[in-house]
Design a protein around this motif. Structure first.
Motif, PDB file in Angstrom:
ATOM      1  N   GLU A 122       0.888  -1.262   0.133  1.00 19.05           N
ATOM      2  CA  GLU A 122       0.070  -0.026   0.092  1.00 19.05           C
ATOM      3  C   GLU A 122       1.027   1.301   0.002  1.00 19.05           C
ATOM      4  O   GLU A 122       0.550   2.215  -0.668  1.00 19.05           O
ATOM      5  N   LYS A 123       1.941   1.082   0.739  1.00 23.43           N
ATOM      6  CA  LYS A 123       3.013   2.552   0.751  1.00 23.43           C
ATOM      7  C   LYS A 123       3.500   2.766  -0.670  1.00 23.43           C
ATOM      8  O   LYS A 123       3.462   3.728  -0.961  1.00 23.43           O
ATOM      9  N   ALA A 124       3.753   1.598  -1.403  1.00 20.38           N
ATOM     10  CA  ALA A 124       4.399   1.893  -2.788  1.00 20.38           C
ATOM     11  C   ALA A 124       2.982   2.431  -3.757  1.00 20.38           C
ATOM     12  O   ALA A 124       3.587   3.308  -4.347  1.00 20.38           O
ATOM     13  N   LEU A 125       2.235   2.029  -3.716  1.00 17.38           N
ATOM     14  CA  LEU A 125       0.898   2.564  -4.296  1.00 17.38           C
ATOM     15  C   LEU A 125       0.831   3.942  -3.876  1.00 17.38           C
ATOM     16  O   LEU A 125       0.660   4.823  -4.998  1.00 17.38           O
ATOM     17  N   GLU A 126       0.794   4.154  -2.798  1.00 18.83           N
ATOM     18  CA  GLU A 126       0.723   5.623  -2.472  1.00 18.83           C
ATOM     19  C   GLU A 126       1.906   6.815  -2.867  1.00 18.83           C
ATOM     20  O   GLU A 126       1.595   7.788  -3.425  1.00 18.83           O
ATOM     21  N   VAL A 127       2.922   6.022  -2.648  1.00 20.19           N
ATOM     22  CA  VAL A 127       4.248   6.972  -3.277  1.00 20.19           C
ATOM     23  C   VAL A 127       3.957   7.063  -4.667  1.00 20.19           C
ATOM     24  O   VAL A 127       4.314   8.244  -5.135  1.00 20.19           O
TER      25      VAL A 127
END
Length: 163
Positions: A42-47
């Motif tokens: 989820e962090k990669a998608l957000e970034v």
């Protein structure tokens, strides 16, 4: 770097600093040794949203930062450091891409999990190396655990999961 990018970069760096490190461990392998499906964090998608990287966006990348502009390169199973030749979203050319290489299947598979812009910290991403016309197919003289490819460049495609 544009003013807009300069204002956006500190937010992305801060966001990445508070995120857990994305790892490549735990990837299931298919019967031919190539990697199976894997979700992006989820962090990669957000970034990637902050970096203006949309699924399907692509830019040329040198596959191995140690073999830039080589006519033939040899890739090994394991970690890889690549380099963007063009901008991808707000990531500038010369941004380093860090990921994993699998050579067991008929084609080389490269998945990138982190980007390191020239003027910032590493951030999580999800991207894969792609070329048409079977150009990611390893040459017959490739030994186990390696892949010899004609050329050092492929397209880095942004993905929302690895398939």
């Amino acid at each position: 770097m544009s003013t807009r990018r300069a204002r956006l970069l500190p937010s992305v760096i801060l966001l990445a600093a508070f995120s857990a490190c994305t790892t490549t461990g735990g990837v299931s392998l298919r019967p031919d040794g190539s990697p199976g499906p894997q979700e992006c964090s989820e962090k990669a998608l957000e970034v990637m949203r902050y970096l203006k990287m949309r699924v399907g966006d692509a830019a040329l990348a040198e596959l191995d930062a140690n073999q830039i502009r080589s006519r033939r390169i040899t890739l090994y199973d394991g970690p890889i450091e690549s380099m963007l030749r063009e901008d991808l979203g707000t990531l500038e050319a010369t941004t380093r891409l860090y990921g994993q290489v699998w050579t067991s299947g008929p084609q080389v598979v490269i998945r990138w999990y982190e980007a390191h812009p020239p003027d910032g910290d590493k951030v999580p991403i999800c991207a894969v190396a792609r070329l048409s016309d079977d150009q990611m197919r390893k040459l017959p003289e490739s030994k186990p655990g390696t892949a010899i490819l004609d050329g050092s460049v492929a397209a880095a495609y942004v993905v929302d999961s690895f398939r």
